[in-house]
Design a protein around this motif. Structure first.
Motif, short mmCIF file in Angstrom:
data_model
loop_
_atom_site.label_atom_id
_atom_site.label_comp_id
_atom_site.label_asym_id
_atom_site.label_seq_id
_atom_site.Cartn_x
_atom_site.Cartn_y
_atom_site.Cartn_z
N ASN A 62 41.08 48.58 25.63
CA ASN A 62 41.19 47.43 24.66
C ASN A 62 39.82 46.45 25.10
O ASN A 62 40.10 45.89 26.30
N GLN A 63 39.12 46.23 24.42
CA GLN A 63 37.91 45.24 24.92
C GLN A 63 38.16 43.60 24.49
O GLN A 63 38.87 43.55 23.33
N ALA A 64 37.91 42.96 25.33
CA ALA A 64 38.07 41.35 25.22
C ALA A 64 36.89 40.81 25.91
O ALA A 64 36.42 41.46 26.75
N SER A 65 36.72 39.55 25.66
CA SER A 65 35.68 38.64 26.50
C SER A 65 36.46 37.60 26.95
O SER A 65 37.34 37.05 26.25
N TYR A 66 36.25 37.23 28.48
CA TYR A 66 36.81 36.24 29.04
C TYR A 66 35.86 35.28 29.53
O TYR A 66 34.69 35.61 30.04
N GLU A 67 36.29 33.98 29.44
CA GLU A 67 35.28 33.01 29.92
C GLU A 67 35.19 32.98 31.39
O GLU A 67 36.64 32.64 31.88
N MET A 68 34.44 32.99 32.22
CA MET A 68 34.34 32.72 33.48
C MET A 68 33.12 32.02 34.13
O MET A 68 32.42 31.48 33.43
N ARG A 69 33.38 31.33 35.24
CA ARG A 69 32.35 30.51 35.80
C ARG A 69 32.04 30.98 37.16
O ARG A 69 32.76 31.52 37.75
N ASN A 70 30.98 30.67 37.63
CA ASN A 70 30.23 30.75 38.84
C ASN A 70 31.18 29.97 39.92
O ASN A 70 31.09 28.74 39.93
N SER A 71 31.72 30.74 40.81
CA SER A 71 32.52 30.00 41.79
C SER A 71 31.42 29.64 42.77
O SER A 71 31.22 28.39 43.52
N ILE A 72 30.83 30.60 43.53
CA ILE A 72 29.77 30.53 44.44
C ILE A 72 28.72 31.76 44.08
O ILE A 72 28.97 32.58 43.17
N ASP A 73 27.58 31.93 44.71
CA ASP A 73 26.67 33.01 44.39
C ASP A 73 27.39 34.13 44.51
O ASP A 73 27.85 34.49 45.46
N GLY A 74 27.32 34.80 43.38
CA GLY A 74 28.00 36.46 43.53
C GLY A 74 29.28 36.46 43.46
O GLY A 74 30.02 37.46 43.31
N VAL A 75 30.10 35.27 42.99
CA VAL A 75 31.47 35.23 42.86
C VAL A 75 31.96 34.39 41.63
O VAL A 75 31.34 33.39 41.47
N ILE A 76 32.70 35.14 40.66
CA ILE A 76 33.14 34.40 39.44
C ILE A 76 34.66 34.52 39.70
O ILE A 76 35.23 35.44 40.00
N VAL A 77 35.04 33.39 38.85
CA VAL A 77 36.46 33.21 38.74
C VAL A 77 36.76 32.84 37.30
O VAL A 77 35.96 32.26 36.46
N PRO A 78 37.94 33.08 36.62
CA PRO A 78 38.40 32.37 35.30
C PRO A 78 38.10 30.95 35.16
O PRO A 78 38.41 30.28 36.20
N VAL A 79 37.58 30.43 34.00
CA VAL A 79 37.42 29.09 33.63
C VAL A 79 38.47 28.11 33.71
O VAL A 79 38.34 26.97 34.14
N ASN A 80 39.61 28.67 33.40
CA ASN A 80 40.80 27.71 33.52
C ASN A 80 42.26 28.70 34.01
O ASN A 80 42.03 29.85 34.20
N ASP A 81 43.12 27.91 34.20
CA ASP A 81 44.36 28.60 34.58
C ASP A 81 45.22 29.56 33.54
O ASP A 81 45.38 30.66 33.98
N PHE A 82 44.99 29.33 32.12
CA PHE A 82 45.30 30.17 31.13
C PHE A 82 44.56 31.58 31.22
O PHE A 82 45.16 32.52 31.20
N THR A 83 43.51 31.64 31.45
CA THR A 83 42.55 32.76 31.59
C THR A 83 42.84 33.37 32.74
O THR A 83 42.74 34.58 32.70
N ALA A 84 43.03 32.90 33.69
CA ALA A 84 43.36 33.46 35.20
C ALA A 84 44.66 34.13 34.85
O ALA A 84 44.79 35.32 35.41
N SER A 85 45.67 33.44 34.20
CA SER A 85 47.01 34.14 34.04
C SER A 85 47.00 35.43 33.21
O SER A 85 47.54 36.50 33.28
N GLN A 86 45.99 35.37 32.02
CA GLN A 86 45.81 36.58 31.50
C GLN A 86 45.08 37.53 32.08
O GLN A 86 45.72 38.82 32.13
N LEU A 87 44.18 37.22 32.74
CA LEU A 87 43.52 38.39 33.61
C LEU A 87 44.60 39.04 34.92
O LEU A 87 44.50 40.15 34.95
N PHE A 88 45.24 38.16 35.16
CA PHE A 88 46.15 38.91 36.25
C PHE A 88 47.11 39.72 35.79
O PHE A 88 47.23 40.61 36.23
N ASN A 89 47.64 39.30 34.55
CA ASN A 89 48.66 40.29 33.83
C ASN A 89 47.78 41.72 33.70
O ASN A 89 48.17 42.41 33.73
N LYS A 90 46.44 41.28 32.91
CA LYS A 90 45.81 42.62 32.62
C LYS A 90 45.45 43.31 33.94
O LYS A 90 45.60 44.77 33.68
N PHE A 91 45.02 43.04 34.85
CA PHE A 91 44.66 43.65 36.23
C PHE A 91 45.86 44.43 36.71
O PHE A 91 45.85 45.37 37.55
#
Length: 191
Positions: free
Chosen positions: A127-156
């Motif tokens: 199941n393909q989807a796109s998620y908004e991510m942001r650069n935390s520091i060079d070479g590290v990305i995190v979800p852009v908000n808590d809602f996306t973080a919760s979705q990805l935590f559940n998916k992973f």
């Protein structure tokens, strides 16, 4: 008589331990000094790729982490003999009030065209989807908000496989990081 007493005393001291604690800790299931928590997964013959750790203080554990490394790697665009293997880190953090928050961090160890944010395509069990991510520091990305973080935590944590298309600067196309997510042990991530 003194020699006999000395031999008896030496044998008594040897029987009291004499460095056997490390052997005891190495036994299956642990022993004295064992600090590694063994996964509580049923033995299916497959080994999980998840690695668990925790952080605590005198008041108890306040952070639980689960890491999973990609099955594949890419060569650094600037240094052709350097390999990079991306990994994900899932974290649950417990505040002093007892509230629990979840976080998802993707480590790439290479510059990403994600400044300040970007949409990252991810495929979970087909199941393909796109998620908004942001650069935390060079070479590290995190979800852009808590809602996306919760979705990805559940998916992973509920999927068997994932492909994360990482926009690595210097590669001709995004790198498809493949993750084997089977065997996630929810008990390892409970406070």
């Amino acid at each position: 008589m003194k020699n006999l007493l000395a031999v008896c005393l030496a044998l008594t001291l040897i029987g009291c331990g004499g460095g056997y604690d490390t052997i005891d800790a190495a036994r299956p299931g642990g022993g004295i000094g064992n600090t590694v928590t063994q996964p509580n997964n049923p033995d299916t013959g497959e080994k999980t790729r998840w690695q668990y750790s925790s952080t605590g203080d005198g008041g108890g554990i306040f952070s639980l982490r689960a890491n999973n490394y990609a099955l594949n790697f890419f060569y650094d665009p600037q240094f052709s003999n350097v390999k990079h293997t991306p990994w994900i880190e899932l974290e649950k953090r417990k505040s002093s009030s007892g509230a629990v928050t979840s976080a998802v961090v993707i480590f790439v160890n290479s510059n990403l065209s994600c400044t300040p944010s970007c949409r990252v395509s991810m495929n979970f069990d087909g199941n393909q989807a796109s998620y908004e991510m942001r650069n935390s520091i060079d070479g590290v990305i995190v979800p852009v908000n808590d809602f996306t973080a919760s979705q990805l935590f559940n998916k992973f944590t509920t999927s068997n496989r994932a492909i994360v298309r990482l926009p690595v600067i210097g590669l001709s196309e995004p790198f498809n990081a493949n993750f084997d997510l089977r065997g996630y042990d929810v008990n390892q991530m409970k406070f």
